[in-house]
Design a protein around this motif. Structure first.
Motif, mmCIF file in Angstrom:
data_model
loop_
_atom_site.group_PDB
_atom_site.id
_atom_site.type_symbol
_atom_site.label_atom_id
_atom_site.label_comp_id
_atom_site.label_asym_id
_atom_site.label_seq_id
_atom_site.Cartn_x
_atom_site.Cartn_y
_atom_site.Cartn_z
ATOM 1 N N THR B 55 0.842 -1.187 0.000
ATOM 2 C CA THR B 55 0.000 0.000 0.000
ATOM 3 C C THR B 55 0.881 1.241 0.000
ATOM 4 O O THR B 55 2.057 1.178 0.375
ATOM 5 C CB THR B 55 -0.941 0.052 1.212
ATOM 6 N N ASP B 56 0.292 2.362 -0.388
ATOM 7 C CA ASP B 56 1.034 3.616 -0.383
ATOM 8 C C ASP B 56 0.057 4.769 -0.220
ATOM 9 O O ASP B 56 -1.150 4.612 -0.419
ATOM 10 C CB ASP B 56 1.846 3.777 -1.667
ATOM 11 N N GLN B 57 0.608 5.920 0.163
ATOM 12 C CA GLN B 57 -0.216 7.091 0.423
ATOM 13 C C GLN B 57 -0.508 7.856 -0.853
ATOM 14 O O GLN B 57 0.319 7.926 -1.756
ATOM 15 C CB GLN B 57 0.497 8.013 1.411
ATOM 16 N N GLY B 58 -1.678 8.464 -0.857
ATOM 17 C CA GLY B 58 -2.038 9.352 -1.940
ATOM 18 C C GLY B 58 -1.911 10.800 -1.520
ATOM 19 O O GLY B 58 -1.048 11.144 -0.709
ATOM 20 N N GLU B 59 -2.802 11.624 -2.034
ATOM 21 C CA GLU B 59 -2.734 13.072 -1.807
ATOM 22 C C GLU B 59 -3.176 13.464 -0.400
ATOM 23 O O GLU B 59 -2.638 14.410 0.183
ATOM 24 C CB GLU B 59 -3.612 13.765 -2.852
ATOM 25 N N VAL B 60 -4.181 12.774 0.158
ATOM 26 C CA VAL B 60 -4.755 13.187 1.442
ATOM 27 C C VAL B 60 -4.847 12.008 2.403
ATOM 28 O O VAL B 60 -5.944 11.569 2.786
ATOM 29 C CB VAL B 60 -6.143 13.841 1.238
ATOM 30 N N PRO B 61 -3.721 11.443 2.865
ATOM 31 C CA PRO B 61 -3.747 10.214 3.657
ATOM 32 C C PRO B 61 -3.992 10.392 5.158
ATOM 33 O O PRO B 61 -4.310 9.426 5.845
ATOM 34 C CB PRO B 61 -2.347 9.652 3.438
ATOM 35 N N ASN B 62 -3.839 11.623 5.662
ATOM 36 C CA ASN B 62 -3.869 11.811 7.111
ATOM 37 C C ASN B 62 -5.219 11.446 7.710
ATOM 38 O O ASN B 62 -6.265 11.885 7.233
ATOM 39 C CB ASN B 62 -3.519 13.256 7.461
ATOM 40 N N GLY B 63 -5.179 10.644 8.782
ATOM 41 C CA GLY B 63 -6.395 10.240 9.470
ATOM 42 C C GLY B 63 -6.966 8.927 8.979
ATOM 43 O O GLY B 63 -7.985 8.466 9.498
ATOM 44 N N TYR B 64 -6.311 8.325 7.985
ATOM 45 C CA TYR B 64 -6.799 7.073 7.395
ATOM 46 C C TYR B 64 -5.692 6.014 7.374
ATOM 47 O O TYR B 64 -4.532 6.339 7.154
ATOM 48 C CB TYR B 64 -7.255 7.295 5.953
ATOM 49 N N ASN B 65 -6.111 4.762 7.584
ATOM 50 C CA ASN B 65 -5.194 3.635 7.430
ATOM 51 C C ASN B 65 -5.781 2.624 6.474
ATOM 52 O O ASN B 65 -7.008 2.485 6.380
ATOM 53 C CB ASN B 65 -4.974 2.935 8.771
ATOM 54 N N VAL B 66 -4.916 1.918 5.762
ATOM 55 C CA VAL B 66 -5.351 0.853 4.877
ATOM 56 C C VAL B 66 -4.442 -0.350 5.042
ATOM 57 O O VAL B 66 -3.317 -0.240 5.537
ATOM 58 C CB VAL B 66 -5.346 1.274 3.386
ATOM 59 N N SER B 67 -4.945 -1.484 4.599
ATOM 60 C CA SER B 67 -4.148 -2.704 4.502
ATOM 61 C C SER B 67 -4.713 -3.516 3.356
ATOM 62 O O SER B 67 -5.851 -3.325 2.948
ATOM 63 C CB SER B 67 -4.182 -3.494 5.805
ATOM 64 N N ARG B 68 -3.916 -4.406 2.818
ATOM 65 C CA ARG B 68 -4.369 -5.228 1.687
ATOM 66 C C ARG B 68 -3.845 -6.653 1.910
ATOM 67 O O ARG B 68 -2.775 -7.021 1.469
ATOM 68 C CB ARG B 68 -3.826 -4.657 0.375
ATOM 69 N N SER B 69 -4.634 -7.424 2.617
ATOM 70 C CA SER B 69 -4.209 -8.791 2.921
ATOM 71 C C SER B 69 -4.606 -9.764 1.819
ATOM 72 O O SER B 69 -4.009 -10.838 1.692
ATOM 73 C CB SER B 69 -4.793 -9.252 4.254
ATOM 74 N N THR B 70 -5.596 -9.407 1.017
ATOM 75 C CA THR B 70 -6.009 -10.252 -0.108
ATOM 76 C C THR B 70 -6.154 -9.390 -1.356
ATOM 77 O O THR B 70 -6.267 -8.162 -1.265
ATOM 78 C CB THR B 70 -7.355 -10.947 0.155
ATOM 79 N N THR B 71 -6.187 -10.024 -2.513
ATOM 80 C CA THR B 71 -6.411 -9.282 -3.763
ATOM 81 C C THR B 71 -7.785 -8.643 -3.780
ATOM 82 O O THR B 71 -7.970 -7.555 -4.312
ATOM 83 C CB THR B 71 -6.270 -10.230 -4.964
ATOM 84 N N GLU B 72 -8.769 -9.310 -3.168
ATOM 85 C CA GLU B 72 -10.159 -8.876 -3.294
ATOM 86 C C GLU B 72 -10.522 -7.685 -2.418
ATOM 87 O O GLU B 72 -11.389 -6.896 -2.760
ATOM 88 C CB GLU B 72 -11.097 -10.041 -2.947
ATOM 89 N N ASP B 73 -9.916 -7.561 -1.241
ATOM 90 C CA ASP B 73 -10.397 -6.611 -0.246
ATOM 91 C C ASP B 73 -9.409 -5.488 0.031
ATOM 92 O O ASP B 73 -8.190 -5.718 0.108
ATOM 93 C CB ASP B 73 -10.700 -7.345 1.064
ATOM 94 N N PHE B 74 -9.948 -4.288 0.255
ATOM 95 C CA PHE B 74 -9.098 -3.128 0.523
ATOM 96 C C PHE B 74 -9.855 -2.199 1.476
ATOM 97 O O PHE B 74 -10.415 -1.185 1.070
ATOM 98 C CB PHE B 74 -8.753 -2.420 -0.782
ATOM 99 N N PRO B 75 -9.876 -2.511 2.762
ATOM 100 C CA PRO B 75 -10.630 -1.694 3.710
ATOM 101 C C PRO B 75 -9.922 -0.391 4.061
ATOM 102 O O PRO B 75 -8.690 -0.322 4.084
ATOM 103 C CB PRO B 75 -10.733 -2.605 4.945
ATOM 104 N N LEU B 76 -10.723 0.626 4.341
ATOM 105 C CA LEU B 76 -10.216 1.941 4.746
ATOM 106 C C LEU B 76 -10.655 2.183 6.186
ATOM 107 O O LEU B 76 -11.845 2.153 6.485
ATOM 108 C CB LEU B 76 -10.791 3.032 3.845
#
Lengths: 116, 114
Positions: B55-76
């Protein structure tokens, strides 16, 4: 960083008439893609048309066409024979052709009203 | 083939609460992104992922976290919601195949933080 500017927050057009939405962008890259997305009140983002920067020919999709001026960094959308269903927010977007990802840089949008 | 799905469609939070916006795609796309849409500002990139575990940050990442444990899912994840995070959130996915163009967007989540 790339920027995309849509200078017309709102536009209106009479049904069956033609309307042109403006978009300019700033980039130092030579290879990239440009897109117009439509967002109706349902909020769904719908791809309308795309243009590859290396192609000189303007893209056309039925009633939608673009005027791509690479040197001027301009990418306008022309909607011919406007229909009531064309009423929506329209976003211009830029994507670099390089790199490992597919992120889009969006303009602020133009709200199009179609008058019966 | 459901495309990109997002849950919930609407959410109201109080300041300081945490929550997770869910995003899933069934197209086996490598790339996934989160955008937020605010009036007069178009869509802005929050975080993105080029594959599971990356994962990597975009333009406005502050206050948000992400993880990508599977190809299908991308929770914020919003760790501690603030009124400035009131927005409409879109998840999108696309293929890494050469000369593919389209990002497929989910239906969006309207979040209000009071």
């Amino acid at each position: 960083a790339q920027t995309v500017t849509q200078s017309q927050p709102e536009m209106s057009v009479q049904e069956a008439e033609t309307v042109t939405l403006s978009c300019t962008y700033d980039t130092s890259e030579s290879d990239y893609y440009l897109f117009w997305y439509k967002q109706p009140p349902s909020r769904q983002m719908i791809l309308v048309i795309r243009q590859e920067a290396y192609k000189q020919q303007n893209a056309t999709e039925n009633r939608f066409s673009v005027n791509f001026q690479k040197a001027a960094k301009s990418f306008s959308l022309k909607i011919s024979d406007s229909q009531l269903g064309d009423a929506a927010m329209y976003f211009c977007a830029y994507r670099s052709a390089g790199g490992s990802a597919r992120q889009l840089t969006f303009g602020s949008g133009t709200q199009l009203t179609v008058l019966p | 083939n459901a495309g990109v799905t997002q849950t919930p469609k609407f959410q109201v939070l109080k300041t300081g609460q945490s929550m997770t916006l869910q995003c899933a795609q069934d197209m086996n796309h490598e790339y996934m992104s989160w955008y937020r849409q605010d009036p007069g500002m178009g869509l802005r990139l929050i975080h993105y992922s080029v594959g599971a575990g990356i994962t990597d940050q975009g333009e406005v990442p502050n206050g948000y976290n992400v993880s990508r444990s599977t190809t299908e899912d991308f929770p914020l994840r919003l760790l501690s919601a603030a009124p400035s995070q009131t927005s409409v959130y879109f998840c999108a996915s696309s293929s890494r195949l050469a000369h593919t163009y389209e990002q497929y967007f989910g239906p969006g989540t309207r979040l209000t933080v009071t």
